[in-house]
Design an enzyme around this catalytic site. Sequence first.
Site, short mmCIF file in Angstrom:
data_model
loop_
_atom_site.label_atom_id
_atom_site.label_comp_id
_atom_site.label_asym_id
_atom_site.label_seq_id
_atom_site.Cartn_x
_atom_site.Cartn_y
_atom_site.Cartn_z
CG ASP A 487 6.51 -29.45 34.34
OD1 ASP A 487 6.12 -28.07 34.54
OD2 ASP A 487 6.48 -30.50 34.24
C1 GLC Z 1 10.87 -33.30 33.76
C2 GLC Z 1 10.76 -33.57 32.47
C3 GLC Z 1 9.21 -33.00 32.35
C4 GLC Z 1 7.77 -32.86 33.07
C5 GLC Z 1 8.74 -32.91 34.60
C6 GLC Z 1 7.33 -32.79 35.81
O1 GLC Z 1 11.17 -31.94 34.01
O2 GLC Z 1 11.41 -33.35 31.78
O3 GLC Z 1 8.93 -33.40 30.74
O4 GLC Z 1 7.09 -32.32 33.06
O5 GLC Z 1 9.82 -33.30 35.33
O6 GLC Z 1 7.52 -33.55 37.15
C1 GLC Z 2 4.73 -33.32 30.48
C2 GLC Z 2 4.09 -32.45 32.17
C3 GLC Z 2 3.60 -31.25 31.33
C4 GLC Z 2 4.50 -30.03 30.88
C5 GLC Z 2 5.00 -30.72 29.61
C6 GLC Z 2 6.16 -30.39 29.60
O1 GLC Z 2 3.99 -33.89 29.68
O2 GLC Z 2 3.59 -33.73 32.73
O3 GLC Z 2 2.32 -30.80 32.01
O4 GLC Z 2 3.68 -29.24 30.75
O5 GLC Z 2 5.90 -32.23 30.08
O6 GLC Z 2 6.84 -29.77 30.32
#
Ligand code: GLC
Ligand code: GLC
Length: 815
Positions: A487
């Site tokens: 993300d």
């Molecule tokens: C933030 C977190 C990430 C998560 C994302 C979801 O970027 O670091 O882990 O998946 O929020 O909104």
């Molecule tokens: C969080 C989010 C997932 C994403 C991950 C890596 O776990 O829930 O959707 O893939 O962060 O950013």
Amino acid sequence: MRYGHFDDERREYVITRPDTPLPWINYLGSEAYFGIISNTAGGYSFYRDARLRRLTRYRYNNTPFDLGGRYLYLRDSASGDFWSPSWQPTQSELEDYECRHGMGYSAIASRLGGIEAETLYFVPVEENLEIWRTRVTNKRDSEAKLSLFSAIEFCLWDAWEDQTNFQRNFSTGQVEVEDGVIYHKTEYRERRDHFAYFACSEPLAGFDTQRDTFLGAYHGWDSPAAVERGKSFDSIAHGWAPCGSHHVELTLAPGETKEVVFVLGYSENPVDAKFDPPGSQTINKKTVKPLIERYLRSDEVESAFQQLRDYWSELLGILQVSTPDEHTNRMVNIWNAYQCMVTFNMSRSASFFESGIGRGMGFRDSAQDLLGFVHMVPERARERILDIAATQFPSGGAYHQYQPLTKRGNDAVGSGFNDDPAWLILGVAAYLKETGDISILDEEATYDNEPGSESPLYEHLQRSLRYTLHRLGPHGLPLIGRADWNDCLNLNCFSTTPGESFQTTENKEGGVAESVFIGGLFVLAAEELAQIAERRGHTDEAETYRADGAKMDATVREHGWDGDWFRRAYDYFGAVIGSKENEEGQIFIEPQGICVLAGIGVDDGKAEKALDSVASKLACEHGIVLQQPAYSHYYVNLGEISSYPPGYKENAGIFCHTNPWIMIGEAIIGRGDEAFDYYRRINPSAREDISELHRCEPYVYPQMIAGKDAPTFGEAKNSWLSGTAAWNFVAISQWLLGLRAEHDGLRVDPCLPKEWESYEATRKFRGATYRISVSKPKGVCKGVTQVSVDGKKIEGNLIAPQPAGAEVVVEVTMG
Ligand code: GLC
Ligand code: GLC
């Protein structure tokens, strides 16, 4: 250092001191009514949606960290001393304390001044209510006169509104108290048709429903005025902050135990039958009263609890293993499976790190969670798949999240995470392999919840694959869009505004930034869809998908290979990421995992080389970090990833979700010792002895463990709600132990540590039970040489589905 111990026999973790490094929590509820409960009775409850239907109030990031919950107070009438038997909120010095977190229940027991109290908290299967059963025992040699107070704080339903709109909220709160039952009915007079109730099995000496009266001005939960003085105020809330508190007086002879049951629940009425008498403003309680009466009865509580235990025995009984490693057994048989069910229910919405108002259900998250629970609740997996598919866009793209209550896509978070659609294919494939139910492919699902837009699920999958194919960049690799699985790798974002969300801010179109990760994922998904197409008799289509997959495979080898590992991406300007050419972020874990999983480079040594690079560059004692070297400063062209200090989260943290991909990769190339070693490093049970460093619960996986660049290397965060649960379950059960559901049967293909000699398992699969024993006399890691079913040798290692109800003995020899 430990703060408790496992009781595997009872499937419990027993916490023996209340001051755990963080609240160590558990979940109540299995279908619609849920609660979070900490080891000191903190937490809250909600119906279906932690944001839109929150029953009780909870203040996150509080001091102490965990304050507010399902509290009880005991007060000794003779001395006036009072305490909380769950330690919080009074933090009295208990002589004995024990919290048992089990499957869907928690029991907190303690003793102070010769008075023992034990409270069992659980939600009966299929009911929208929770039970607190308290047993108070007088261990003194004289009579004890006690007061018992309950205390909860009602939330005004919408948890976001509840924390922000005070000019309104302080005037809307309403309750009713009837026959000792406290009813919370804020907004019931207008558009809500639901209310909450809080009941007690014993005659009341008093009650309170106005928080500030119960607590008293300038008092906190550690010293409520009503408890201090030993008498409720019988307050009725008009606006402000409604709460629920019962006051029960207990006189206990020496050795005597009294049981008091509290029931907190949620109820809805038909819109035209909200009030009784009609035309009044009084809640119609006709349907809820019998339920309340029922669950206040001791025998009903006992049988509901037994039913809950049976429910879990059945679910967990679907896969049970006995291996030489106790951490493996415990996680596979109990906690990892349980965590998979919790992530199924919660997605990423409500934990002690997810506030319940931030995120709904994730599209890719839910699709991956499915991999971990589909064998336990296939019918509910089916429903989940159709729900997710119905939010998909006609383009095959996806809302990144949707709300569980409305099942609609969440506009606020938006879309354009270009890996999302591919995960739907993987989720559906897992469902089909587990159940053989191809009828799901003909189920109609809408696009963007738009009535009239329905098409069969199969078409949703076709569009998912096409979504990637129609979005290829200059190298022929998939465009990354807003981000891929990571993300925080936001290559089209360029955010310079403080506080702006990387997840939702305007994304540049670009059309250049590509993801090697999605390339690998595509290869995997194309093969899955080809297999599905074959099962529908579309051989031509299957060939096309395989050709698309092969082409992408070649593209990844050509433009995604860096010499010793797979590259990560190309940025907005076409510059490579995850390469020796970079100064920081030279190697990332995700493409090494997903590409090997997809089979890319397994035949030409690239896979092995990539995994060797993971071992030498990313692996460390607490797990495998996400990338190296960590980003030492903010890179505007990379986005959120570099916003984290080195060693945390996506910036070189041990992002546990990705570690199992490497375990699976190792298993695919046959290195059992390496695979298992990685499994052990992040297995929470194996980390129990370092609880003071790890800090999170030793019975469930966290999302992240701080990486080697972090000052707090080894410290876990974000426990419970993470794709880590499902992927670890997949890694250990399907690839290391090697029991894999496939379209045509159950594959037995273990990859184990050399020193293991054998293991046993029971697996229920499509109605039949397989009692499997694997023996490995020659010390190999991989390679099945013989399989027999009920004494008869079979060809290969794929066991055709046995008739429903059958129980077969499977003997597997390796090496
Ligand atoms: C933030 C977190 C990430 C998560 C994302 C979801 O970027 O670091 O882990 O998946 O929020 O909104
Ligand atoms: C969080 C989010 C997932 C994403 C991950 C890596 O776990 O829930 O959707 O893939 O962060 O950013």
